[in-house]
Write a protein that holds these residues in place. Structure first.
Motif, PDB file in Angstrom:
ATOM      1  N   THR A  83       1.093  -1.193  -0.113  1.00 46.48           N
ATOM      2  CA  THR A  83      -0.427  -0.515  -0.061  1.00 46.48           C
ATOM      3  C   THR A  83       0.520   1.416   0.260  1.00 46.48           C
ATOM      4  OG1 THR A  83      -0.190   0.362   2.142  1.00 46.48           O
ATOM      5  CG2 THR A  83      -1.891  -1.238   1.460  1.00 46.48           C
ATOM      6  N   ILE A 118      -0.818   5.410  -7.503  1.00 44.72           N
ATOM      7  CA  ILE A 118      -1.738   3.831  -8.022  1.00 44.72           C
ATOM      8  C   ILE A 118      -2.142   2.878  -7.393  1.00 44.72           C
ATOM      9  CG2 ILE A 118      -1.891   2.860 -10.564  1.00 44.72           C
ATOM     10  CD1 ILE A 118      -0.514   5.228 -12.121  1.00 44.72           C
ATOM     11  N   PRO A 119      -3.016   2.762  -7.258  1.00 40.18           N
ATOM     12  CA  PRO A 119      -2.405   1.350  -6.222  1.00 40.18           C
ATOM     13  C   PRO A 119      -2.360   0.182  -7.061  1.00 40.18           C
ATOM     14  CG  PRO A 119      -4.705   2.297  -4.854  1.00 40.18           C
ATOM     15  CD  PRO A 119      -4.052   3.167  -6.702  1.00 40.18           C
ATOM     16  N   ASN A 121      -2.645  -3.475  -9.295  1.00 40.40           N
ATOM     17  CA  ASN A 121      -4.050  -3.946  -9.701  1.00 40.40           C
ATOM     18  C   ASN A 121      -3.333  -4.525 -10.634  1.00 40.40           C
ATOM     19  OD1 ASN A 121      -4.960  -2.405 -12.243  1.00 40.40           O
ATOM     20  ND2 ASN A 121      -3.929  -0.963  -9.819  1.00 40.40           N
ATOM     21  N   ARG A 158      -4.590   1.101 -16.157  1.00 44.74           N
ATOM     22  CA  ARG A 158      -5.479   0.910 -14.117  1.00 44.74           C
ATOM     23  C   ARG A 158      -6.595   1.840 -13.887  1.00 44.74           C
ATOM     24  NH1 ARG A 158      -1.944   4.707 -15.563  1.00 44.74           N
ATOM     25  NH2 ARG A 158      -2.744   6.966 -14.652  1.00 44.74           N
ATOM     26  N   PHE A 159      -7.058   2.863 -14.297  1.00 48.23           N
ATOM     27  CA  PHE A 159      -8.063   3.388 -14.539  1.00 48.23           C
ATOM     28  C   PHE A 159      -9.733   2.357 -14.686  1.00 48.23           C
ATOM     29  CE2 PHE A 159      -5.564   7.231 -15.520  1.00 48.23           C
ATOM     30  CZ  PHE A 159      -5.475   7.338 -15.181  1.00 48.23           C
ATOM     31  N   ARG A 161      -9.383  -0.891 -13.962  1.00 46.76           N
ATOM     32  CA  ARG A 161      -9.514  -2.201 -13.675  1.00 46.76           C
ATOM     33  C   ARG A 161     -10.143  -1.231 -12.132  1.00 46.76           C
ATOM     34  NH1 ARG A 161      -4.785  -3.975 -15.977  1.00 46.76           N
ATOM     35  NH2 ARG A 161      -2.995  -2.350 -14.578  1.00 46.76           N
ATOM     36  N   GLN A 162      -9.641  -0.180 -11.447  1.00 47.60           N
ATOM     37  CA  GLN A 162     -10.345   0.016 -10.875  1.00 47.60           C
ATOM     38  C   GLN A 162     -12.012   0.812 -10.282  1.00 47.60           C
ATOM     39  OE1 GLN A 162      -7.668   3.721 -10.028  1.00 47.60           O
ATOM     40  NE2 GLN A 162      -6.067   2.855  -9.246  1.00 47.60           N
TER      41      GLN A 162
END
Length: 205
Positions: A83, A118-119, A121, A158-159, A161-162
């Motif tokens: 994290t 960005i977490p 993922n 990433r966007f 997937r989030q």
């Protein structure tokens, strides 16, 4: 992805007083950079290792002035299970260890809220999209694809997937990403286009 700026604090002075009243912030930052720039002994089976890199540094106002501040930027690429808080804590621990051994080492740390955190993922291997593109690779190349991301870069995927939309990053290989003479291989570009056709056909079929 986690972007952090670290500012090491010294004491500005004329060069003639560098060993008397001056404290060179660049020298202090060098200690931190060498301590932070290391391989991280952690591994995710689908993503690989996390990465830390110091990519910019700013300090000094003139050749005859001991710098009182030195700021460097950290680019920390996360893997699933890490994290922002855990990665930041590791960086702070490294800096605090230096401060414990060197009373003259002082620093501030800033995580810019406008920078792109960005977490980590990843799209599940059993996703219909992953299965379809693996089928496409087999059909076009005859090779068995690996479910492994050997690249710690970031994409707009990433966007999606989030937002709960499965996403796969797949494209041609090349050379010198973000460097001089960046290029992709034309033969691979053609192959990837054929794989895309197979993938879409399977998804729509």
């Amino acid at each position: 992805l986690l972007a952090i700026d670290v500012t090491c604090l010294g004491r500005a002075s004329h060069t003639a007083a560098a060993r008397v009243t001056g404290v060179n912030a660049i020298v202090k930052a060098a200690k931190a950079i060498l301590a932070l720039d290391k391989d991280i002994d952690r591994f995710h089976p689908a993503v690989g290792k996390p990465v830390i890199s110091i990519n910019t540094i700013q300090a000094g106002v003139a050749h005859n002035v001991v710098p009182g501040e030195c700021t460097f930027s950290i680019d920390r690429r996360l893997i699933p299970g890490e994290t922002r808080e855990s990665a930041t804590a590791e960086i702070v621990q490294t800096l605090d260890d230096i401060a414990a051994a060197d009373p003259g080492f002082r620093y501030t740390l800033a995580i810019d809220p406008l920078k792109d955190h960005i977490p980590a993922n990843i799209t599940d291997e059993n996703s219909s999209l992953v299965q379809a593109i693996q089928h496409g690779i087999r059909a076009v190349t005859g090779h068995e694809p690996e479910y492994f991301v050997a690249w710690a870069g970031a994409t707009d995927g990433r966007f999606y997937r989030q937002a709960g939309i499965d996403t796969v990053g797949y494209g041609p290989g090349g050379e010198n990403a973000h460097g001089a003479n960046e290029a992709v291989n034309i033969d691979e570009l053609v192959t990837q286009a054929k794989v895309y056709v197979e993938t879409v056909t399977r998804l729509l079929g």
